[in-house]
Design a protein around this motif. Structure first.
Motif, PDB file in Angstrom:
ATOM      1  N   UNK A  79       6.535 -10.499  -1.716  1.00 12.11           N
ATOM      2  CA  UNK A  79       6.773  -9.073  -1.852  1.00 12.11           C
ATOM      3  C   UNK A  79       5.609  -8.290  -1.262  1.00 12.11           C
ATOM      4  N   UNK A  80       5.912  -7.196  -0.606  1.00 10.65           N
ATOM      5  CA  UNK A  80       4.886  -6.270  -0.145  1.00 10.65           C
ATOM      6  C   UNK A  80       4.633  -5.280  -1.268  1.00 10.65           C
ATOM      7  N   UNK A  81       3.361  -5.034  -1.570  1.00  5.46           N
ATOM      8  CA  UNK A  81       2.987  -4.089  -2.613  1.00  5.46           C
ATOM      9  C   UNK A  81       1.976  -3.097  -2.067  1.00  5.46           C
ATOM     10  N   UNK A  82       2.030  -1.879  -2.557  1.00  3.66           N
ATOM     11  CA  UNK A  82       1.031  -0.890  -2.169  1.00  3.66           C
ATOM     12  C   UNK A  82      -0.309  -1.267  -2.788  1.00  3.66           C
ATOM     13  N   UNK A  83      -1.408  -0.852  -2.163  1.00  2.56           N
ATOM     14  CA  UNK A  83      -2.720  -1.138  -2.754  1.00  2.56           C
ATOM     15  C   UNK A  83      -2.826  -0.543  -4.152  1.00  2.56           C
ATOM     16  N   UNK A  84      -3.541  -1.231  -5.017  1.00  5.05           N
ATOM     17  CA  UNK A  84      -3.716  -0.768  -6.391  1.00  5.05           C
ATOM     18  C   UNK A  84      -3.341  -1.853  -7.376  1.00  5.05           C
ATOM     19  N   UNK A  85      -3.266  -1.480  -8.638  1.00  5.71           N
ATOM     20  CA  UNK A  85      -2.982  -2.420  -9.717  1.00  5.71           C
ATOM     21  C   UNK A  85      -1.481  -2.530  -9.944  1.00  5.71           C
ATOM     22  N   UNK A  86      -1.005  -3.756 -10.058  1.00  8.74           N
ATOM     23  CA  UNK A  86       0.411  -4.030 -10.314  1.00  8.74           C
ATOM     24  C   UNK A  86       0.526  -5.025 -11.458  1.00  8.74           C
ATOM     25  N   UNK A  87       1.605  -4.882 -12.231  1.00  7.98           N
ATOM     26  CA  UNK A  87       1.886  -5.785 -13.343  1.00  7.98           C
ATOM     27  C   UNK A  87       3.023  -6.716 -12.918  1.00  7.98           C
ATOM     28  N   UNK A  88       2.746  -8.016 -12.932  1.00  9.30           N
ATOM     29  CA  UNK A  88       3.692  -9.033 -12.490  1.00  9.30           C
ATOM     30  C   UNK A  88       4.053  -9.909 -13.691  1.00  9.30           C
TER      31      UNK A  88
END
Length: 158
Positions: A79-88
């Protein structure tokens, strides 16, 4: 500012792909006044469960169940994600011969927070903690990890 998530296989509806907006100062034509104008930032990073982790180091594959509370398809590998914090939300796929799966309560999923940097690819896995192999209900038998990080160009299409 909202993060954006995009599966390389394009599974998300366009309404859920949110653009990160940065503000930049720009001098106006009428003088030295500066105004803030939005600048679309298309940079991104990638999370992947595609490659086989090194089982010799007790690292096993995982599946991604959710990204930022959005359910993802079972067979999606990156998956492509924007920069920053993500919850997976990850589900472990440990297949060690010393590991016995039992019916009943077993915590084989965990939430994992990751900070995405632009132009990086992160390979996710499950670190099997052998000494805790009997602690299935609490999930102490594994930890989600980034087992490899590589540099690569990444740009989200608007």
């Amino acid at each position: 500012m909202k993060n954006k998530v995009r599966n390389v296989l394009a599974w998300l509806p366009a309404a859920l792909v949110m653009t990160s907006i940065a503000m930049s100062a720009k001098a106006s034509e009428k003088g030295d006044e500066q105004t803030l104008e939005p600048v679309v930032d298309n940079s991104c990073g990638i999370i992947s469960v595609y490659r086989q982790p090194p089982e010799a180091k007790n690292i096993y594959p995982v599946n991604i169940n959710k990204i930022d509370n959005f359910v993802v398809p079972d067979k999606s590998a990156q998956f492509q994600l924007s920069p920053g914090t993500h919850k997976i939300k990850l589900i472990e796929l440990i297949s060690d011969s010393y590991f016995t799966r039992r019916r009943g309560d077993m915590k084989n999923f965990k939430d994992f927070e990751i900070v995405i940097e632009p132009n990086k690819k992160y390979y996710l896995g499950a670190k099997y903690v052998r000494k805790n192999r009997s602690k299935l209900k609490t999930g102490e038998y594994w930890e989600p990890i980034v087992w490899k990080t590589t540099d690569m160009d990444c740009s989200m299409k608007s």
